[in-house]
Design a protein around this motif. Sequence first.
Motif, PDB file in Angstrom:
ATOM      1  N   PHE A 127       0.821  -1.205   0.000  1.00 45.06           N
ATOM      2  CA  PHE A 127       0.000   0.000   0.000  1.00 45.06           C
ATOM      3  C   PHE A 127       0.860   1.262   0.000  1.00 45.06           C
ATOM      4  O   PHE A 127       1.995   1.267   0.483  1.00 45.06           O
ATOM      5  CB  PHE A 127      -0.928   0.026   1.210  1.00 45.06           C
ATOM      6  CG  PHE A 127      -1.967  -1.055   1.210  1.00 45.06           C
ATOM      7  CD1 PHE A 127      -3.007  -1.039   0.298  1.00 45.06           C
ATOM      8  CD2 PHE A 127      -1.897  -2.101   2.122  1.00 45.06           C
ATOM      9  CE1 PHE A 127      -3.971  -2.027   0.294  1.00 45.06           C
ATOM     10  CE2 PHE A 127      -2.853  -3.099   2.124  1.00 45.06           C
ATOM     11  CZ  PHE A 127      -3.891  -3.063   1.209  1.00 45.06           C
ATOM     12  N   LYS A 164       0.622   4.925   1.452  1.00 42.53           N
ATOM     13  CA  LYS A 164      -0.102   5.783   2.398  1.00 42.53           C
ATOM     14  C   LYS A 164       0.421   7.206   2.275  1.00 42.53           C
ATOM     15  O   LYS A 164       1.629   7.427   2.214  1.00 42.53           O
ATOM     16  CB  LYS A 164       0.101   5.273   3.830  1.00 42.53           C
ATOM     17  CG  LYS A 164      -0.522   3.919   4.097  1.00 42.53           C
ATOM     18  CD  LYS A 164      -0.168   3.414   5.489  1.00 42.53           C
ATOM     19  CE  LYS A 164      -0.749   4.302   6.570  1.00 42.53           C
ATOM     20  NZ  LYS A 164      -0.476   3.788   7.938  1.00 42.53           N
ATOM     21  N   LEU A 200      -5.255   5.576   1.259  1.00 42.44           N
ATOM     22  CA  LEU A 200      -4.676   4.283   0.906  1.00 42.44           C
ATOM     23  C   LEU A 200      -4.830   4.014  -0.582  1.00 42.44           C
ATOM     24  O   LEU A 200      -5.913   4.200  -1.147  1.00 42.44           O
ATOM     25  CB  LEU A 200      -5.366   3.167   1.691  1.00 42.44           C
ATOM     26  CG  LEU A 200      -5.060   3.053   3.184  1.00 42.44           C
ATOM     27  CD1 LEU A 200      -5.918   1.967   3.811  1.00 42.44           C
ATOM     28  CD2 LEU A 200      -3.591   2.729   3.408  1.00 42.44           C
ATOM     29  N   ASN A 260     -10.940   3.797   3.222  1.00 43.69           N
ATOM     30  CA  ASN A 260     -11.104   5.167   3.707  1.00 43.69           C
ATOM     31  C   ASN A 260     -12.573   5.570   3.771  1.00 43.69           C
ATOM     32  O   ASN A 260     -13.012   6.257   4.703  1.00 43.69           O
ATOM     33  CB  ASN A 260     -10.359   6.146   2.808  1.00 43.69           C
ATOM     34  CG  ASN A 260      -8.851   6.006   2.885  1.00 43.69           C
ATOM     35  OD1 ASN A 260      -8.196   5.715   1.897  1.00 43.69           O
ATOM     36  ND2 ASN A 260      -8.299   6.219   4.061  1.00 43.69           N
TER      37      ASN A 260
END
Length: 491
Positions: A313, A315, A329, A375
Amino acid sequence: MEKQSIGRRMLKFFKRRWLNFLDNKEKNKDRIIQRSVKALDVVLVVIPFAVAWFTYYHLNIYSDAFFLRGHVFVIVLYTFVYYLLAHLYKGFALHINRISDLIFSQALAAGINNFVAFMWLWLLIRYMPNVPVLILVYLAQLVLIFLWCLLAHIWYFKTFAAKKTVVIWDELKGIEDLVHEYGMENHFDIYKVLNVNECIETGIDETLEGAQVVFLCSLHSHERNQIIKRCVDLGVTSIVLPRIGDVIMTGAERIHLFHLPMMQVGRYNPVPEYLVAKRIIDFVLSTLLLIILSPLMLITALIIKLSDGGSVFYKQIRLTKDGKLFYILKFRSMRMDAEKDGVARLSSGEEDPRITPFGRFIRKCRIDEIPQLINIFKGDMSFVGPRPERPEIAKQYEKELPEFNLRLQVKCGLTGYAQVYGKYNTTPYDKLLLDLMYIAHPSLSEDFKILFSTVRILFSRESTEGVDATQVTAQTFKRESCDEEESDKEK
């Protein structure tokens, strides 16, 4: 006496309507012809499905109680859904779209409609419908769509001459975009392009002489209002490229105080029912999609991990409602050292050397965006809203465009008005205008319209165009803030 006055008023009303119809007889005739051509397209697309329904699919329905009204309902439902989708994707906009755009829009509408039809056919037949039959239906539709778009486009521009158009500008960038980048000259007979100062000096009436349409590009309110009032008086259509204040005013509430008409403007404050419904939809839809897409997410994560051993991922801190910070994300599509120089910059597109080979694929298919469903589930984001910006880039924009933080009146979104009607590299000023148009009129119907429109941009290359490789942000030119520009003009 009262009855007589009511009768007279009704007589005057119908008389005005009849006279108005006669005055606009040619315009009404044009509308009828255009709608007939649009109806022909819908009929052509529905015919292959209707043939498949009557010759094959309905024979597999178990119930014998499927009478004529059932057949009518099926065909009407299929027709209605196709019309809505084609209209939403501008598939009938002969006057502004290229042939390729018309074909693409209608093909997408027909494809989605066939998928929806496949699902409810499954419910009616109670087992999986014959897929090859539906594929043949779609292929026949594509042929008919191609023929209609080609012939209708040729017919339209032979039948309806391009309207005599005047372009009056105050920001040169606006006119360059309209006339050159978007091919405005192909749809309007532009015979006069001039600066607003030249228009005022020459005289508005003289400038508008012979015009049917006037484009007003980023004019100050004083001059713009003068020109618009004359356009209305002369029956000339005016199309306005607005400034920030103009867009904010579109969300004004009409009120009456002290026997005077007034416009009340305030910060984004929709009814609580809308906010509650929006959050419920976000929570339920994100949960379902996370469950459905979990196998794809797992496969993508494994490929990214095995490709270079880096993190799965990506971030990053982003801004949402009222300037609140959160970690967005995404699946990582760039090298681990993509920003080793510490500079926050936008992608320059598919040729960006920082993007990995697999990263190009997941970006093109929008798979890299899927983790943002987490999210949305958490409440950091919504499905629909302004795209979340990085704090560093937002600060750079705000140096030249202080109003850019007006986007933060609402929660950021996975998709939005600016994403659907703009591009990745749309300038901050235009992105702000688009987002403010959404903020000015919050509604669930607008949210669903944007969600369905997003399907179209998933297949559009323009929506992912990057900024120039020499740029850090999408800011390429400076426009004055709306407060400064109007006060300066008044002075």
